[in-house]
Enzyme design. Structure first.
Site, PDB file in Angstrom:
ATOM      1  N   ALA A 155       0.905  -1.213  -0.052  1.00 13.02           N
ATOM      2  CA  ALA A 155      -0.030  -0.031  -0.027  1.00 13.02           C
ATOM      3  C   ALA A 155       0.911   1.179  -0.055  1.00 13.02           C
ATOM      4  O   ALA A 155       0.607   2.149  -0.942  1.00 13.02           O
ATOM      5  CB  ALA A 155      -0.807  -0.097   1.317  1.00 13.02           C
ATOM      6  N   TYR A 156       1.841   1.273   0.790  1.00 14.81           N
ATOM      7  CA  TYR A 156       2.862   2.350   0.865  1.00 14.81           C
ATOM      8  C   TYR A 156       3.480   2.527  -0.619  1.00 14.81           C
ATOM      9  O   TYR A 156       3.444   3.874  -0.963  1.00 14.81           O
ATOM     10  CB  TYR A 156       3.944   2.184   2.044  1.00 14.81           C
ATOM     11  N   GLY A 157       3.894   1.636  -1.325  1.00 14.97           N
ATOM     12  CA  GLY A 157       4.440   1.844  -2.554  1.00 14.97           C
ATOM     13  C   GLY A 157       3.576   2.272  -3.384  1.00 14.97           C
ATOM     14  O   GLY A 157       3.882   2.922  -4.315  1.00 14.97           O
TER      15      GLY A 157
END
Length: 270
Positions: A174-176
């Site tokens: 999700a961060y990426g």
């Protein structure tokens, strides 16, 4: 005509004054209470900018602001939640109220969620990281463009992305994904506002010794060592090293650079 040789010895006073990289500029920085954002606030002030620090945690903001002032810099702070559109606009407007203009902005604030495969990411965590890491920079850029346009006329914006946005990211999917979307917003903004003289770039840091990476290390012991093993420089960055890249992109020395996602990763993606 007097041909007598000069006996004058050049001194430091004879040399032209060295201007700071951001001399005379007003800078707005999000996520400025710690890590890369705090390092940037200190650096930008040393390089001649008047800075407004924004973040959620007042005691951190106050400490960094007082440190900058003690060193002779010009700084103030404002509490700001990137999830709050009105709060973001008010924070940017505060820079104009304080200093009369806005020249440059560094959108650095971000959050992280527990690492793990995509199917284990909680919906609430996904929503939270979307609001802070993607919607937040969008809100900030929109407010910053309006402020630059209305005051300085031209300027520059830098967003903090991540080297993890440039490849598959199974541990932080999700961060990426949000950081990859920030790259797209950056490029779109560069194309949109370039004709007005507003440059927009991003930096993609590699492993950096911030509270965020320490939290990842705590939940995944050994992750920093593993990341360093895949980094040609074989070490993590100090936050100031990342801030230096942002300062250059915001300065007039990068006047023909826009729409770039600059890797500052020790060669990790080489």
């Amino acid at each position: 005509m007097d041909n007598t040789p000069s006996t004058h010895t050049p001194t430091t006073a004879d040399a032209p004054a060295v201007r700071g990289l951001l001399e005379g500029k007003v800078a707005f920085i999000t996520g400025a209470g710690r890590g890369i954002g705090a390092a940037a606030a200190r650096l930008f002030a040393r390089e001649g900018a008047r800075v407004l620090l924004a973040a959620r945690t007042e005691d951190q903001l106050k400490a960094v602001t007082e440190e900058i002032r003690a060193a002779g810099g010009t700084a103030d702070y404002i509490r700001c939640d990137l999830a709050d559109a009105a709060g973001v606009r008010a924070a940017v407007d505060r820079a104009v109220d304080l200093y009369g203009r806005l020249d440059v902005a560094f959108n650095n604030a971000a959050t992280i969620v527990p690492p793990g495969p995509m199917d284990q990411v909680l919906e609430a965590d996904f929503d939270h990281i979307y609001v802070v890491n993607l919607k937040g920079p969008w809100l900030a850029m929109s407010a910053e463009v309006a402020a630059i346009r209305a005051t300085a006329g031209t300027g520059a914006i830098v967003n903090t992305s991540s080297v993890g946005s440039l490849m598959g990211n199974p541990e932080l999917p999700a961060y990426g994904a949000m950081k990859r979307a920030v790259n797209s917003l950056t490029e779109s903004a560069a194309v949109t506002y370039g004709p007005e003289g507003i440059r927009v770039n991003a930096i993609a840091p590699g492993t950096t010794l911030t509270e965020m990476i320490r939290a990842w290390e705590a939940s995944s012991p050994g992750i920093v060592e593993r990341l360093n093993a895949h980094t040609p420089l074989r070490r993590a960055a100090d936050p100031d090293e990342i801030a230096q890249a942002a300062a250059w992109l915001l300065s007039d020395r990068s006047s023909y650079v826009t729409g770039t996602v600059l890797r500052v990763d020790g060669g990790a993606r080489a």
